[in-house]
Design a protein around this motif. Structure first.
Motif, short mmCIF file in Angstrom:
data_model
loop_
_atom_site.label_atom_id
_atom_site.label_comp_id
_atom_site.label_asym_id
_atom_site.label_seq_id
_atom_site.Cartn_x
_atom_site.Cartn_y
_atom_site.Cartn_z
N GLU A 1 26.67 4.91 -4.24
CA GLU A 1 27.17 4.38 -5.51
C GLU A 1 27.03 2.88 -5.63
OE1 GLU A 1 30.04 2.35 -4.93
OE2 GLU A 1 29.64 2.90 -2.87
N SER A 2 26.92 2.18 -4.51
CA SER A 2 26.87 0.72 -4.54
C SER A 2 25.44 0.20 -4.74
CB SER A 2 27.48 0.14 -3.27
OG SER A 2 26.86 0.67 -2.13
N TYR A 3 24.68 0.89 -5.62
CA TYR A 3 23.37 0.42 -6.10
C TYR A 3 22.30 0.46 -5.02
CZ TYR A 3 25.60 -1.23 -10.44
OH TYR A 3 26.26 -1.29 -11.64
N GLY A 4 22.45 1.34 -4.04
CA GLY A 4 21.46 1.48 -2.99
C GLY A 4 20.70 2.79 -3.11
N TYR A 5 19.34 2.73 -3.10
CA TYR A 5 18.50 3.91 -3.29
C TYR A 5 17.31 3.85 -2.34
CZ TYR A 5 20.85 2.76 -7.69
OH TYR A 5 21.78 2.36 -8.61
N LEU A 6 16.90 5.02 -1.88
CA LEU A 6 15.67 5.11 -1.09
C LEU A 6 14.86 6.29 -1.63
CD1 LEU A 6 13.96 4.08 1.27
CD2 LEU A 6 15.14 5.71 2.75
N VAL A 7 13.63 5.99 -2.08
CA VAL A 7 12.78 7.00 -2.69
C VAL A 7 11.85 7.62 -1.66
CG1 VAL A 7 11.15 7.45 -4.57
CG2 VAL A 7 12.86 5.62 -4.82
N LYS A 8 11.14 6.80 -0.92
CA LYS A 8 10.22 7.26 0.12
C LYS A 8 10.65 6.70 1.46
CE LYS A 8 6.95 9.37 -2.38
NZ LYS A 8 6.45 10.75 -2.16
N ASP A 9 10.44 7.48 2.52
CA ASP A 9 11.02 7.10 3.81
C ASP A 9 10.12 6.21 4.66
OD1 ASP A 9 9.11 8.89 4.66
OD2 ASP A 9 10.53 10.37 5.45
N PHE A 10 9.14 5.51 4.05
CA PHE A 10 8.40 4.53 4.85
C PHE A 10 9.29 3.33 5.19
CE2 PHE A 10 7.11 3.72 0.38
CZ PHE A 10 7.46 2.39 0.23
N ALA A 11 10.39 3.14 4.46
CA ALA A 11 11.49 2.28 4.89
C ALA A 11 12.65 3.20 5.23
CB ALA A 11 11.88 1.29 3.80
N ARG A 12 13.58 2.72 6.03
CA ARG A 12 14.70 3.57 6.44
C ARG A 12 16.04 2.92 6.09
NH1 ARG A 12 12.57 7.82 9.80
NH2 ARG A 12 10.63 8.21 8.68
N GLU B 1 0.84 -1.20 0.00
CA GLU B 1 0.00 0.00 0.00
C GLU B 1 0.87 1.25 0.00
OE1 GLU B 1 -3.56 1.85 -0.43
OE2 GLU B 1 -3.21 -0.33 -0.40
N GLN B 2 1.93 1.24 0.79
CA GLN B 2 2.86 2.37 0.81
C GLN B 2 3.62 2.49 -0.51
OE1 GLN B 2 3.47 4.85 3.10
NE2 GLN B 2 1.62 4.08 4.10
N LEU B 3 3.88 1.34 -1.14
CA LEU B 3 4.64 1.35 -2.39
C LEU B 3 3.92 2.11 -3.49
CD1 LEU B 3 7.33 0.20 -3.48
CD2 LEU B 3 6.04 -1.81 -4.26
N LYS B 4 2.59 2.19 -3.40
CA LYS B 4 1.83 2.95 -4.39
C LYS B 4 2.22 4.42 -4.40
CE LYS B 4 -2.29 -0.03 -4.04
NZ LYS B 4 -3.70 -0.08 -3.58
N THR B 5 2.73 4.92 -3.27
CA THR B 5 3.07 6.35 -3.18
C THR B 5 4.34 6.70 -3.97
OG1 THR B 5 4.41 6.11 -1.16
CG2 THR B 5 2.03 6.43 -0.89
N ILE B 6 5.03 5.67 -4.48
CA ILE B 6 6.23 5.91 -5.30
C ILE B 6 5.87 6.60 -6.61
CG2 ILE B 6 8.07 4.74 -6.58
CD1 ILE B 6 8.49 4.75 -3.59
N GLN B 7 4.69 6.31 -7.13
CA GLN B 7 4.32 6.80 -8.45
C GLN B 7 4.28 8.32 -8.49
OE1 GLN B 7 0.82 4.97 -10.05
NE2 GLN B 7 0.70 6.35 -11.82
N LEU B 8 4.96 8.88 -9.50
CA LEU B 8 5.04 10.33 -9.65
C LEU B 8 4.29 10.85 -10.87
CD1 LEU B 8 8.82 10.87 -8.82
CD2 LEU B 8 6.89 11.56 -7.41
N HIS B 9 4.08 10.01 -11.85
CA HIS B 9 3.55 10.48 -13.13
C HIS B 9 2.44 9.54 -13.59
CE1 HIS B 9 3.42 12.19 -17.14
NE2 HIS B 9 4.32 13.07 -16.79
#
Length: 570
Positions: free
Chosen positions: A402-413, A213-221
């Protein structure tokens, strides 16, 4: 004790686990192997611990796992009864012994009346981060060795905010772990008694659904849920790990219908039998995905590491081949996409690490966004997100390394390859609508901001002798620093072990407002640099490089020259 005494202590322990006893007997006469297994305790550092499976104090086994769990129990007891009642969330990946180690954690914590919430089957690391927050637990543990070879496993600790414990908290846990004198004698409760007393609860779909449910908030467009999403062809590989379910569901939620999951690599496999290394940073990990991509004419290839906190991306070239983007390139594309697709708050900020490309800083400046540097390790990014949340000083927009780690939304930390996979697919759909591939979108960024190129070299040095060699290299670069590299003058040397920056031209020194760490960074002229850092999770020393110029060929030449200078010195 020396290693011989430690070995005897284990060998004379009558109740030693039978499988470990057999392995110990098989080591007879192999003094070098036995010394490496017993010459020290497996280090419990700020991120937890990671090591080879097997008998010994310097190995991952039920006794060293119990020792780590016992230290965490003492830490929680010291914080008070309220913290004990919150319990601990536990997840595990597809490696050998992972599920057993997760249960061993519960068996130890149960002796302290600390409830544990354990996933009933393997789950991604970022979902554990989310689960800690969702369940309001006091801490979290993931049993994983990320992308290490099959003979490894590990134990990562998370705080109540769902982030890896920053140094101050981790040092408290380390203090308690180090007080435990005999890991063989730690008492445990059997699993059935734990379940009967409700000290072990198995968790499953509820957390999955909340995360999705939180993952849906990733969508921007909106393009992501329209015809372009339907037309986009995606190949996805979880590299025998944990990401299959959440990535598939996450992509389906926003309309991606043509997702080709590599069946050969979708099955969890502790041997990672179809790849030399289950690491999306290694281009060989994409061989099967590339073959599938050509077969289905895929617009983007996605691969996650076994615990699904790292994402690799490959995209088609004009020649009909596929090229694997670096972590810096993918991060730059994501950052630009995120900042270009929404109204930005005045206090927006992007976070990266000190070994991540300066390309991101320039992109953020283009959108009038601040950039904050942290030490290497996503725990520092998670710590800053929490501080901003509490103070209100900044609004987190994106964090990456640089080592392929990304965080878009902070519902995970923690770095989250599930979030990153969904964003990467949407980004590919958006640029396809503009008539461009992601590779062409990247070239557009280079033309606008300059050609930032990066490199990474790793030297693997195992065992006691290897650790001594790594220490020698770091000491030598500190006491006899280079004055130039690749024809570029050294402007300053940043030594994070003392948190100081020393300028060469006038020998002046200033403080760096970051925690101390065994890292050296050489700042070169023309916005170039290189950095030395012993890995905190593998027996390696890593050399990072970053260069910039107005033309690709010049940046490529600079990168090779700087690398050659450092290699010659080593």
């Amino acid at each position: 004790m020396n290693w011989n005494e430690e070995y005897r202590r284990w060998n004379e322990f009558d109740a030693l686990d039978e499988a470990l006893r057999d392995q110990l007997n098989a080591m007879q006469g192999q003094d070098e192997a036995m010394e490496d297994a017993f010459y020290k305790n497996l280090e419990f550092g700020t991120g937890g611990m990671r090591g080879k499976l097997g008998p010994g104090t310097n190995r991952m086994n039920i006794y060293t796992v119990r020792r780590a769990a016992e230290g965490l129990a003492y830490y929680l007891e010291n914080k008070g009864n309220e913290w004990l009642q919150k319990g601990v969330a536990v997840a595990y990946d597809s490696r050998y012994m992972s599920q057993q180690f997760a249960v061993e954690v519960a068996r130890v914590l149960g002796r302290h009346d600390i409830p544990t919430y354990v996933f009933s089957s393997l789950r991604p690391t970022p979902e554990l981060s989310f689960a800690v927050r969702h369940l309001r637990a006091a801490a979290g543990i993931v049993i994983t060795a990320s992308h290490n070879p099959p003979e490894y496993n590990g134990f990562k600790v998370y705080n109540e905010d769902g982030g890896q414990m920053p140094p101050a908290q981790a040092n408290e846990v380390i203090h308690y772990v180090n007080q435990i004198e005999n890991e063989l004698m730690i008492p445990v409760i059997d699993q059935s008694s734990l379940e009967a007393k409700k000290l072990l609860t198995w968790i499953d779909d509820e957390v999955d659904e909340a995360y999705l449910e939180q993952l849906k908030t990733i969508q921007l467009h909106s393009l992501a849920s329209g015809k372009l999403a339907e037309d986009l062809s995606i190949v996805f590989s979880p590299l025998h790990g944990t990401a299959t379910h959440l990535v598939e569901k996450g992509l389906q939620q926003i309309g991606f219908e043509h997702v080709h999951v590599l069946a050969e690599q979708a099955k969890p496999d502790p041997e990672f039998s179809t790849v030399a290394s289950p690491n999306p940073e290694e281009h060989q990990a994409f061989e099967m995905a590339i073959a599938k991509g050509k077969e289905v004419n895929a617009d983007i290839l996605l691969a996650t590491d076994p615990d699904a906190d790292r994402l690799g991306v490959a995209v088609p070239t004009e020649a009909g081949e596929y090229t694997v983007l670096t972590g810096n390139q993918t991060g730059a594309l994501m950052l630009d996409y995120i900042l270009s697709q929404q109204q930005l708050p005045d206090n927006a900020i992007m976070i990266k690490t000190i070994v991540t490309s300066e390309f991101g800083r320039i992109i953020a400046e283009h959108y009038n966004i601040d950039t904050l540097d942290t030490l290497t390790g996503f725990k520092f990014i998670g710590e800053k997100i929490r501080q901003f949340e509490q103070s209100g000083d900044h609004q987190f927009m994106f964090g990456y390394e640089e080592s392929y780690g990304y965080l878009v939304k902070d519902f995970a930390r923690d770095k989250d390859a599930v979030q990153a996979a969904v964003l990467a697919a949407e980004m590919a759909a958006y640029w396809k609508a503009q008539g461009k591939t992601l590779l062409e979108a990247l070239e557009q960024l280079y033309e606008r901001h300059g050609y930032f190129l990066e490199g990474l070299q790793s030297m693997k040095m195992e065992g006691k002798a290897g650790a001594e060699k790594i220490e020698h290299i770091m000491n030598d670069f500190r006491t006899n620093p280079l004055t130039e590299a690749g024809g570029l003058q050294v402007i300053a040397v940043e030594d994070y072990s003392t948190s100081t920056r020393q300028y060469v031209h006038d020998d002046s020194t200033e403080q760096i407002d970051l925690p101390q760490a065994n890292v050296l960074k050489f700042i070169l002229e023309d916005d170039c640099w290189f950095c030395l850092r012993p890995s905190g999770t593998e027996p390696k020393i890593k050399f990072y490089y970053g260069v910039k110029s107005g033309e690709r060929h010049m940046s490529e030449a600079r990168l090779q020259s700087v690398k050659a200078s450092v290699k010659e010195r080593i």
